[in-house]
Design a protein around this motif. Structure first.
Motif, mmCIF file in Angstrom:
data_model
loop_
_atom_site.group_PDB
_atom_site.id
_atom_site.type_symbol
_atom_site.label_atom_id
_atom_site.label_comp_id
_atom_site.label_asym_id
_atom_site.label_seq_id
_atom_site.Cartn_x
_atom_site.Cartn_y
_atom_site.Cartn_z
ATOM 1 N N PHE A 408 92.082 23.027 -67.594
ATOM 2 C CA PHE A 408 91.012 22.079 -67.251
ATOM 3 C C PHE A 408 89.633 22.727 -67.404
ATOM 4 N N TYR A 409 89.535 23.993 -66.980
ATOM 5 C CA TYR A 409 88.257 24.698 -67.089
ATOM 6 C C TYR A 409 87.829 24.803 -68.545
ATOM 7 N N ARG A 411 88.777 22.976 -71.106
ATOM 8 C CA ARG A 411 88.499 21.652 -71.684
ATOM 9 C C ARG A 411 87.171 21.106 -71.183
ATOM 10 N N SER A 412 86.808 21.469 -69.946
ATOM 11 C CA SER A 412 85.529 21.017 -69.414
ATOM 12 C C SER A 412 84.352 21.690 -70.115
ATOM 13 N N ARG A 413 84.646 22.764 -70.881
ATOM 14 C CA ARG A 413 83.620 23.453 -71.652
ATOM 15 C C ARG A 413 83.607 22.995 -73.108
#
Length: 457
Positions: A408-409, A411-413
């Motif tokens: 998730f981290y 993909r959030s970037r």
């Protein structure tokens, strides 16, 4: 079913005895009494024991039933069907290195590039060494049929060693690397073993001997590759003797074709103040087993064992390690990491035994695994056996999938899911590869891993 299995086993044994009777007089060293006796003992041991089965604790994750009812035929010298362009993708880059190539267990000088060797270094074939200096081989060959790590304890079950016995009986040879005292070549030694399958199935028995003299230094890379649709068995044995104060860095890439079966055994002995660093990178063959047995026989021996094993489709990848601290003040650091996808099955069995006289020993063993699909499986069994109180030891094991929070981290970037997964897998395996001191081999392993990732995507 049991009767059928017994009949099939007897048929295998009879065929191998016939083949031994047919070829033993033409094998290297046949005219030497000790070689002839050792080979005869070996074929008898194999017949008595047969193929190892999953009923043996050491072989519980390696099922050889895929070998079928018919024994593999013995591979012969292959002079056609392969040239340099077929294998150059697996050469170490940048050059130079000292390279020997064996096809189906037989030396191919036309594919090799031994180059100019430093004084005090011998890189030759078993056949030549048995002709010119057989005494340098005898001690190590005799050790190959020992009940190795258990001979001091009185445990004498030879069955786990039956494939080593078969190699001893039938091997046409392989490379021999011998370093005199203080010799330290600048370039790695690259030993390539190539399989060219033949109709109906082929069995090769490559055998490697490395003897590092007192205070010597050497880096050795073993490559096992092959392709083709026909089934093939590689039953390989590598023996390494690290003398007082010597250092051996030993890397292995096991990458045969998907219809292949690879059984590889490394026997390593360390003398006083010697260092052995070994890594096995396993990504090929439908069924593979890479076995490493190490004995720290002299004081202050230093052993590092790393392993990377990768599986996809329905591959079965078995890793078995055993380290025996026989002498005081030794240390072992062992890290094996596996990545399994699709319906692949990986396994790790590792034991470190600290013997009663091995005071002040230090040992750490870690096995970590990533499962990339719900159908993938891993079996993990790390063990410590400590027979005295003056030690520092630890072991651990983890099995899991990629962390959702980390995905998730990333993909959030702005990183898409496929790339995020790839980066996490690269970081997981790269932690092992980055520790390699030899830059060309480190880059070579990175390339092999990247190629596996691309094929898996």
């Amino acid at each position: 079913m049991a009767d059928n299995a017994m009949l099939a086993a007897k048929r295998h044994n009879d065929v191998y005895v016939e083949r031994f009777d047919d070829i033993h007089s033409r094998l290297p060293g046949a005219k030497l009494g000790w070689v002839s006796r050792l080979r005869s003992e070996a074929i008898k041991r194999f017949v008595d024991c047969g193929y190892p089965t999953v009923n043996l604790e050491e072989w519980k994750y390696t099922n050889l039933s895929s070998m079928g009812d018919q024994p593999f035929s013995m591979a012969g010298p292959s002079v056609n069907g392969i040239d340099v362009k077929d294998i150059e993708a697996f050469f170490l880059d940048p050059a130079p290195c000292h390279r020997m190539v064996f096809v189906n267990g037989f030396f191919r000088q036309d594919l090799s590039d031994i180059g100019v060797l430093p004084e005090g270094l011998r890189l030759t074939t078993l056949e030549q060494m048995l002709t010119e200096q057989p005494e340098l081989v005898e001690e190590h060959w005799v050790h190959s049929l020992d009940d190795y790590e258990d001979r001091l304890s009185g445990e004498q079950d030879p069955k786990p060693f039956s494939m080593v016995a078969l190699n001893t009986a039938l091997s046409p040879g392989g490379p021999v690397l011998y370093l005199d005292r203080g010799v330290a070549p600048d370039s790695p030694i690259h030993l390539m073993h190539v399989v060219v399958p033949e109709d109906g199935g082929t069995m090769s028995q490559p055998r490697t001997l490395v003897v590092a003299g007192e205070g010597s230094r050497v880096t050795v890379m073993e490559t096992y590759i092959g392709s083709g649709n026909d089934p093939h068995l590689v039953n390989a044995l590598t023996q390494i003797c690290v003398s007082r104060g010597a250092r051996v860095c030993h890397y292995k890439h096991q990458g045969e074709g998907e219809n292949g079966l690879h059984l590889g055994t490394n026997h390593v002995r360390l003398d006083t103040d010697s260092v052995y660093s070994g890594c096995v990178f396993s990504s090929g063959a439908g069924v593979s087993r890479n076995e490493v047995r190490v004995r720290l026989e002299g004081k202050r021996g230093d052993c590092t064992l790393d392993g990377i094993y990768l599986g996809r489709n329905q591959q079965r990848v078995d890793n078995w390690t055993r380290v025996d601290h026989v002498a005081p003040y030794g240390q072992t650091h062992e890290v094996y990491k596996g990545v399994m996808d699709d319906r692949a099955h990986g396994a790790f069995q590792g034991k470190i035994r600290i013997w009663p006289n091995a005071i002040a020993s230090q040992a750490r063993q870690l096995n970590k695994n990533l499962l990339l699909s719900e159908a993938a499986e891993v079996s993990s069994k790390p063990e410590l056996e400590i027979l005295n109180d003056d030690v520092k030891c630890a072991h651990g094991s983890t099995i899991g999938d990629l962390e959702e929070e980390a995905l998730f981290y990333l993909r959030s970037r702005g990183i898409d899911e496929a790339m995020a997964r790839r980066l996490m897998i690269e970081a997981f395996v790269g932690e092992v590869i980055e520790r390699f001191a030899d830059v060309p081999i480190r880059n070579h392993f990175k390339q092999l891993f990247s190629q596996w990732l691309r094929q898996a995507s």
